[in-house]
Design a protein around this motif. Structure first.
Motif, PDB file in Angstrom:
ATOM      1  N   ASP A   1       0.833  -1.203   0.000  1.00 20.51           N
ATOM      2  CA  ASP A   1       0.000   0.000   0.000  1.00 20.51           C
ATOM      3  C   ASP A   1       0.871   1.258   0.000  1.00 20.51           C
ATOM      4  N   MET A   2       1.919   1.253   0.831  1.00 20.65           N
ATOM      5  CA  MET A   2       2.837   2.398   0.862  1.00 20.65           C
ATOM      6  C   MET A   2       3.491   2.582  -0.501  1.00 20.65           C
ATOM      7  N   HIS A   3       3.935   1.478  -1.092  1.00 19.88           N
ATOM      8  CA  HIS A   3       4.578   1.528  -2.408  1.00 19.88           C
ATOM      9  C   HIS A   3       3.621   2.095  -3.457  1.00 19.88           C
ATOM     10  N   ASN A   4       2.413   1.571  -3.489  1.00 23.44           N
ATOM     11  CA  ASN A   4       1.442   1.983  -4.504  1.00 23.44           C
ATOM     12  C   ASN A   4       1.024   3.441  -4.354  1.00 23.44           C
ATOM     13  N   ARG A   5       0.969   3.906  -3.107  1.00 26.10           N
ATOM     14  CA  ARG A   5       0.551   5.286  -2.852  1.00 26.10           C
ATOM     15  C   ARG A   5       1.714   6.267  -2.810  1.00 26.10           C
ATOM     16  N   GLY A   6       2.923   5.747  -2.873  1.00 31.46           N
ATOM     17  CA  GLY A   6       4.102   6.610  -2.837  1.00 31.46           C
ATOM     18  C   GLY A   6       4.328   7.253  -1.482  1.00 31.46           C
TER      19      GLY A   6
END
Length: 201
Positions: free
Chosen positions: A179-184
């Motif tokens: 989720d962190m990766h996808n949302r930057g």
């Protein structure tokens, strides 16, 4: 009375895989994480939470397939061990110097058993140049797929409180890391809407 330990707010759920420990969120001195286990196939490995064993092993295998050796420099550290490490830096650099790169006892992510210092054996162990080493580049790009995040990125000091540590990865589980990766979203502080922790307040 509160048991001695880190400064700031006492982390309410230290055994949570998403517990946030920083300069403003501390652990009790006697906190020891559950299920500490040493990974079998990673050179230099020390104890981590049981939950990290399988993802670390998968990461090791996938890095090996890419021609990279995953090594470990440090993982779980007790309050007492962190005190020794921190005091050593203070003796050499003073408090202000030590605080840029070493946690005070009770405020170290390593005490959770969820943080790992990783290396690839190419000569940049615990050095900023690891960011450009094959292992450092691979981990920065791929570690989220295994549930790990880079915790102290370049220029993040105003939020996370430490200078760049391209070797320090934190397990938060695949769901949160993805989720962190996808949302930057780069930091746990921002992800969970917690105050920045540039210092001990």
């Amino acid at each position: 009375p509160a048991s001695p330990g880190g400064t700031g707010i006492r982390v309410p759920d230290p055994s949570s895989l998403t517990a946030v420990v920083n300069k403003r969120r501390g652990l009790a001195a006697d906190y020891v994480p559950p299920g500490l286990t040493t990974p079998a196939n990673i050179p230099g490995a020390t104890q981590v939470r049981q939950e990290l064993i399988e993802p670390l092993e998968r990461m090791r295998a996938d890095m090996a397939a890419a021609g990279i050796t995953l090594r470990m420099s440090s993982a779980y550290r007790s309050y007492a061990r962190q005190q020794t490490i921190y005091n050593g830096f203070v003796a050499r650099e003073g408090v202000a110097g030590a605080d840029t790169h070493s946690a005070r006892p009770g405020n170290s992510e390593h005490q959770t058993g969820l943080a790992v210092d990783l290396d690839d054996g190419t000569g940049c162990n615990l050095s900023a140049c690891f960011g450009n080493a094959p292992g450092g580049r691979w981990l920065a790009e791929n570690s989220w797929k295994y549930g790990f995040i880079l915790r102290y990125g370049d220029g993040w000091q105003p939020i996370v409180g430490y200078s760049y540590e391209p070797w320090h990865f934190r397990y938060v589980g695949v769901e949160v890391a993805t989720d962190m990766h996808n949302r930057g979203v780069r930091t746990l502080e921002e992800y969970f809407g917690l105050p920045a922790a540039p210092d001990y307040g």
